[in-house]
Design a protein around this motif. Structure first.
Motif, PDB file in Angstrom:
ATOM      1  N   LEU A   1       0.703  -1.500  -0.014  1.00  0.00           N
ATOM      2  CA  LEU A   1       0.093  -0.031   0.075  1.00  0.00           C
ATOM      3  C   LEU A   1       0.996   1.212   0.053  1.00  0.00           C
ATOM      4  CD1 LEU A   1      -3.089  -0.730   1.964  1.00  0.00           C
ATOM      5  CD2 LEU A   1      -2.727  -1.470  -0.077  1.00  0.00           C
TER       6      LEU A   1
ATOM      7  N   PRO B   1      -1.736   2.684  -6.876  1.00  0.00           N
ATOM      8  CA  PRO B   1      -3.106   1.977  -6.921  1.00  0.00           C
ATOM      9  C   PRO B   1      -3.097   1.750  -8.443  1.00  0.00           C
ATOM     10  CG  PRO B   1      -3.427   3.601  -5.375  1.00  0.00           C
ATOM     11  CD  PRO B   1      -2.111   3.850  -5.668  1.00  0.00           C
TER      12      PRO B   1
ATOM     13  N   ALA C   1      -8.101  -7.917   1.214  1.00  0.00           N
ATOM     14  CA  ALA C   1      -8.538  -6.675   1.485  1.00  0.00           C
ATOM     15  C   ALA C   1      -7.716  -5.392   1.181  1.00  0.00           C
ATOM     16  CB  ALA C   1      -8.990  -6.604   2.757  1.00  0.00           C
ATOM     17  N   SER C   2      -6.395  -5.648   1.209  1.00  0.00           N
ATOM     18  CA  SER C   2      -5.568  -4.558   0.885  1.00  0.00           C
ATOM     19  C   SER C   2      -5.564  -4.346  -0.748  1.00  0.00           C
ATOM     20  CB  SER C   2      -4.313  -4.886   1.354  1.00  0.00           C
ATOM     21  OG  SER C   2      -3.692  -6.115   0.714  1.00  0.00           O
TER      22      SER C   2
ATOM     23  N   LEU D   1      -8.002  -5.139  -2.579  1.00  0.00           N
ATOM     24  CA  LEU D   1      -9.087  -4.401  -3.036  1.00  0.00           C
ATOM     25  C   LEU D   1      -9.122  -2.912  -2.632  1.00  0.00           C
ATOM     26  CD1 LEU D   1     -12.481  -6.310  -1.708  1.00  0.00           C
ATOM     27  CD2 LEU D   1     -11.824  -5.450  -4.279  1.00  0.00           C
ATOM     28  N   GLU D   2      -8.532  -2.709  -1.691  1.00  0.00           N
ATOM     29  CA  GLU D   2      -8.158  -1.001  -1.390  1.00  0.00           C
ATOM     30  C   GLU D   2      -7.352  -0.355  -2.404  1.00  0.00           C
ATOM     31  OE1 GLU D   2      -6.459   0.934   2.347  1.00  0.00           O
ATOM     32  OE2 GLU D   2      -7.459  -1.030   3.052  1.00  0.00           O
ATOM     33  N   GLU D   3      -6.609  -1.048  -3.020  1.00  0.00           N
ATOM     34  CA  GLU D   3      -5.576  -0.597  -3.990  1.00  0.00           C
ATOM     35  C   GLU D   3      -6.132  -0.701  -5.361  1.00  0.00           C
ATOM     36  OE1 GLU D   3      -1.857   0.242  -3.665  1.00  0.00           O
ATOM     37  OE2 GLU D   3      -3.221   1.455  -2.811  1.00  0.00           O
TER      38      GLU D   3
ATOM     39  N   THR E   1      -0.552   1.639   7.878  1.00  0.00           N
ATOM     40  CA  THR E   1      -1.283   0.701   7.471  1.00  0.00           C
ATOM     41  C   THR E   1      -0.798  -0.737   8.279  1.00  0.00           C
ATOM     42  OG1 THR E   1      -0.746   1.486   5.171  1.00  0.00           O
ATOM     43  CG2 THR E   1      -1.552  -0.751   5.224  1.00  0.00           C
TER      44      THR E   1
ATOM     45  N   ASP F   1      -2.740  -0.529  11.408  1.00  0.00           N
ATOM     46  CA  ASP F   1      -4.259  -1.073  11.320  1.00  0.00           C
ATOM     47  C   ASP F   1      -4.558  -2.322  11.078  1.00  0.00           C
ATOM     48  OD1 ASP F   1      -4.674   1.943  11.528  1.00  0.00           O
ATOM     49  OD2 ASP F   1      -5.194   2.067   9.213  1.00  0.00           O
ATOM     50  N   TYR F   2      -3.684  -3.068  10.218  1.00  0.00           N
ATOM     51  CA  TYR F   2      -3.948  -4.490   9.877  1.00  0.00           C
ATOM     52  C   TYR F   2      -3.625  -5.288  11.205  1.00  0.00           C
ATOM     53  CZ  TYR F   2      -5.341  -3.953   5.120  1.00  0.00           C
ATOM     54  OH  TYR F   2      -6.116  -3.836   3.873  1.00  0.00           O
TER      55      TYR F   2
END
Lengths: 160, 169
Positions: free
Chosen positions: A56, A61, A99-100, A102-104, B32, B35-36
Motif C-alpha cells: 500500500l 494504486p 482486502a488490501s 481491493l483497497e488498492e 497500514t 491498522d492491519y
C-alpha cells in the motif's frame, strides 16, 4: 473493534466457558492447541502485514489496478487465480491481503479468484492427495476447482 | 516454522532498507501495518480458541462415522457441515477421505467434504467477514457451495464412466 470482531470474540468466550464447565481437562487441552497454532502462525501474520504495508505504501494504486483491476479483465483474473493456486499462504491470512488489494484498486473478480484458488487448490499438498486418493481424483478435483474458482470470481465481479 | 521466522527477518530487513531510502513513505507504511495488526489482534486469538475447542471435541472418528453412513441430499449437506468444522489443515482430510472411499462412501460426498474442508471452513468465513464484509463473504460462500456440489457430481460421473469403460475392455 467492529461488530464482526465483537461477535466472534463473544462466541469464542462463550464456547470457552461452556467447555470449562463441561470438561476442564479438555478445555485446557483446547487452549494449549489454540496457543500452539497461534504461535506457529505468528511469523506468517507479521510477514503478510509487512507485505501489505509495503504494497500500500510503495505500489501506486494505478499499477495494481492495471494488473488486477477492472481493466485487466479476464487475463488479470486468470493470473491472480494461478498465483493463488501456486502460493502457499495460510487461508486465514489471505483475507487481509485480499482486502488490501481491493483497497488498492484490484477488481472484486481478481480478489475472489485469488482467495478461492488459494483455499481450494493445494499444489504443495497435491503429491499427498495423489497418494491417498489416486491420480485421477486428485487431478480432477484440483483442475475443476480452478475452473469453478474462475466462474465464482466472474459471477462475483458481475454482481458486486 | 523456523523457515517462517527467517523469512520474516528477510522481509523486515527489506522493509527497513526501503523505508531508509524513502523516508517519506514511512508514515503510510507504518499506519497500514498498525491498522492491519490491530484488526488481526482483535480477531485471531478468538478464531484460534474456536479451532482448539473443535480440534479437541470433534474427533476425526466422529466425522468419519457420520460421513460414512449417509447419502443423497442429506449426505451432501452433512459433508459440507462436517468439512466446514474448524478441525485442522487439508492434509489431515486426505487419509480420512481415502478410508471412507474404501468403505464405500459416495465419490461425490467425498469431493464435497474435501472441498468444504479446504474452502468453507468456519474460521475462514469469520475472518473473511471481518476483512471483506458480509456481502462479499455470503456471495462467495453460496456460489462456492453450489459449484462445489456440481463439481462433485461431475467428478463422480467422470470416474464412474472411466471405470465402467475400463471394466468392459
Amino acid at each position: 473493534m467492529n461488530a464482526t470482531a465483537i461477535v466472534i470474540n463473544v462466541i469464542a468466550v462463550a464456547a470457552l466457558l461452556m467447555a470449562f464447565i463441561k470438561d476442564r481437562k479438555k478445555a485446557i487441552k483446547s487452549l494449549k492447541i489454540a496457543g500452539k497454532s497461534f504461535i506457529r502462525m505468528l511469523p506468517m501474520v507479521f510477514i503478510i502485514i509487512i507485505i501489505i504495508g509495503l504494497l500500500l505504501g510503495f505500489v501506486p494504486p494505478d499499477q495494481i489496478s492495471k494488473f488486477v483491476g477492472e481493466q485487466s479483465g479476464m487475463t488479470g483474473v486468470l493470473i491472480v487465480g494461478a498465483a493463488g493456486a501456486v502460493l502457499h499462504i495460510p487461508a486465514l491470512l489471505s483475507f487481509p491481503l485480499a482486502a488490501s488489494l481491493l483497497e488498492e484498486g484490484a477488481s472484486v473478480s481478481a480478489v475472489a479468484a485469488f482467495i478461492t484458488t488459494l483455499t481450494m487448490i493445494g499444489t504443495i499438498t497435491l503429491p499427498l492427495e495423489i497418494k491417498e486418493l489416486g491420480k485421477k481424483m486428485a487431478i480432477l478435483r484440483n483442475g475443476i476447482s480452478f475452473v469453478i474458482a474462475i466462474i465464482i470470481a466472474l459471477i462475483m465481479g458481475v454482481i458486486l | 516454522m523456523i523457515r517462517d521466522w527467517i523469512l520474516l527477518g528477510i522481509i523486515l530487513i527489506i522493509a527497513i532498507i526501503l523505508l531508509t531510502i524513502f523516508p517519506d513513505k514511512n508514515e503510510a507504511v507504518t499506519n497500514t501495518v498498525w491498522d492491519y495488526l490491530v484488526e488481526m489482534v482483535f480477531i485471531l486469538p478468538a478464531v484460534m480458541i474456536l479451532l482448539g475447542l473443535f480440534a479437541v471435541w470433534v474427533s476425526n472418528e466422529m466425522i468419519m462415522k457420520y460421513l460414512g453412513k449417509t447419502s443423497g441430499v442429506r449426505g451432501i449437506f452433512l459433508a459440507i457441515i462436517l468439512g466446514a468444522l474448524p478441525t485442522g489443515p487439508l492434509y489431515i482430510a486426505f487419509p480420512m477421505a481415502a478410508v471412507l472411499l474404501k468403505k464405500g462412501a459416495k465419490i461425490s460426498n467425498i469431493i464435497v467434504f474435501l472441498s468444504a474442508w479446504a474452502c468453507i471452513k468456519i474460521p475462514q468465513e469469520m475472518v473473511e467477514l471481518q476483512f471483506l464484509g458480509v456481502q462479499f463473504m455470503l456471495l462467495r460462500l453460496s456460489l462456492t457451495i453450489i459449484l462445489v456440489i456440481i463439481m462433485a457430481v461431475l467428478i463422480e460421473k467422470i470416474i464412474e464412466w472411466s471405470e465402467g469403460k475400463a471394466a468392459t475392455m
